[in-house]
Design an enzyme around this catalytic site. Structure first.
Site, PDB file in Angstrom:
ATOM      1  N   ARG A  90     -29.359  66.234  17.219  1.00  0.00           N
ATOM      2  CA  ARG A  90     -28.978  67.358  18.077  1.00  0.00           C
ATOM      3  C   ARG A  90     -29.391  67.046  19.510  1.00  0.00           C
ATOM      4  O   ARG A  90     -30.423  66.420  19.746  1.00  0.00           O
ATOM      5  CB  ARG A  90     -29.724  68.636  17.660  1.00  0.00           C
ATOM      6  CG  ARG A  90     -29.240  69.278  16.389  1.00  0.00           C
ATOM      7  CD  ARG A  90     -30.079  70.495  16.076  1.00  0.00           C
ATOM      8  NE  ARG A  90     -29.989  71.513  17.124  1.00  0.00           N
ATOM      9  CZ  ARG A  90     -29.028  72.407  17.207  1.00  0.00           C
ATOM     10  NH1 ARG A  90     -28.072  72.447  16.309  1.00  0.00           N
ATOM     11  NH2 ARG A  90     -29.005  73.295  18.182  1.00  0.00           N
ATOM     12  N   HIS A 108     -32.918  55.305  19.516  1.00  0.00           N
ATOM     13  CA  HIS A 108     -31.465  55.184  19.416  1.00  0.00           C
ATOM     14  C   HIS A 108     -31.113  53.779  18.934  1.00  0.00           C
ATOM     15  O   HIS A 108     -31.684  52.803  19.437  1.00  0.00           O
ATOM     16  CB  HIS A 108     -30.817  55.463  20.780  1.00  0.00           C
ATOM     17  CG  HIS A 108     -29.326  55.422  20.720  1.00  0.00           C
ATOM     18  ND1 HIS A 108     -28.588  56.429  20.139  1.00  0.00           N
ATOM     19  CD2 HIS A 108     -28.437  54.484  21.124  1.00  0.00           C
ATOM     20  CE1 HIS A 108     -27.305  56.111  20.204  1.00  0.00           C
ATOM     21  NE2 HIS A 108     -27.194  54.941  20.791  1.00  0.00           N
TER      22      HIS A 108
END
Ligand code: GAR
Length: 199
Positions: A90, A108
């Protein structure tokens, strides 16, 4: 002892790697709370099995900032010093980011600023890059943005699929996330522009 708040949405292998380093004394911190926006997240089960505080705050159907207020309240109730997004799928609201200035990290699965957003490993494969990797960065209000704390490279092999590539990237994620947390908790860094430098 510094207190970590872990946010996740699924499998939770990055969380497990962090928990393993904490338990082994390789990371001088404690996990104060693990929060998932998805009730079915395996990471929640793992947290419970490890005897950690696990909280499910379902995000489905909620407006972004209203949801983030719930999460921030839970993090604050647990006196969290550093928020670690570990597969938390999110975007955080400006409200959330302002509540923990310089105290939110994300991991990431690509070498940012390449391939932000979803399916980064698939994006890398499709683009034809020969090297990809993973990035730990401070979180700001934009997607996969914010000063970079740590990166590791992973070669893309000719016979890679998105899954095989993701598996090798994940091994590096598990290593660099704890290293980045250690650096940030130590306070032995300074930020100049976008650069995170040793103090
Ligand atoms: C990890 O590969 C993480 O980098 C990625 O989701 C996976 C979560 O795995 N995060 C993102 O793509 C964020 N944009 P895990 O639940 O096993 O840690």
């Amino acid at each position: 002892m510094k207190r970590l708040g872990i946010l996740l949405s699924g499998r939770g292998s990055n969380f497990e790697a962090i928990a393993g380093n904490v338990a082994a004394g390789r990371l001088d911190a404690e996990i104060a709370v693990v929060i998932s926006n998805r009730p079915e997240a395996r990471g929640l089960e793992t947290a419970r099995a490890l005897g950690l505080k696990a909280v499910c705050l379902p995000s489905k159907g909620m407006e972004r900032e209203a949801y983030d207020r719930l999460v921030v309240a839970e993090l604050k109730a647990n006196q969290v010093d550093l928020v670690c997004l570990a597969g938390f799928m999110r975007l955080l609201s400006a409200y959330f980011v302002r509540q923990f200035p310089g105290r939110i990290l994300n991991i990431h699965p690509a070498l940012l600023p390449s391939f932000p957003g979803l399916d980064a490993q698939h994006q890398a494969l499709e683009h034809g890059v020969k090297v990809t990797g993973c990035t730990v960065h401070f979180v700001d209000e934009n997607l996969d943005s914010g000063p970079i704390v740590a990166q590791a490279t992973v070669p893309v092999l000719d016979d890679d699929t998105a899954d095989s590539l993701a598996t090798r990237i994940l091994q590096q994620e598990h290593r660099i996330y704890s290293e980045a947390i250690r650096l940030v908790l130590s306070g032995n860094f300074r930020i100049e522009g976008r650069r995170v430098l040793a103090r």
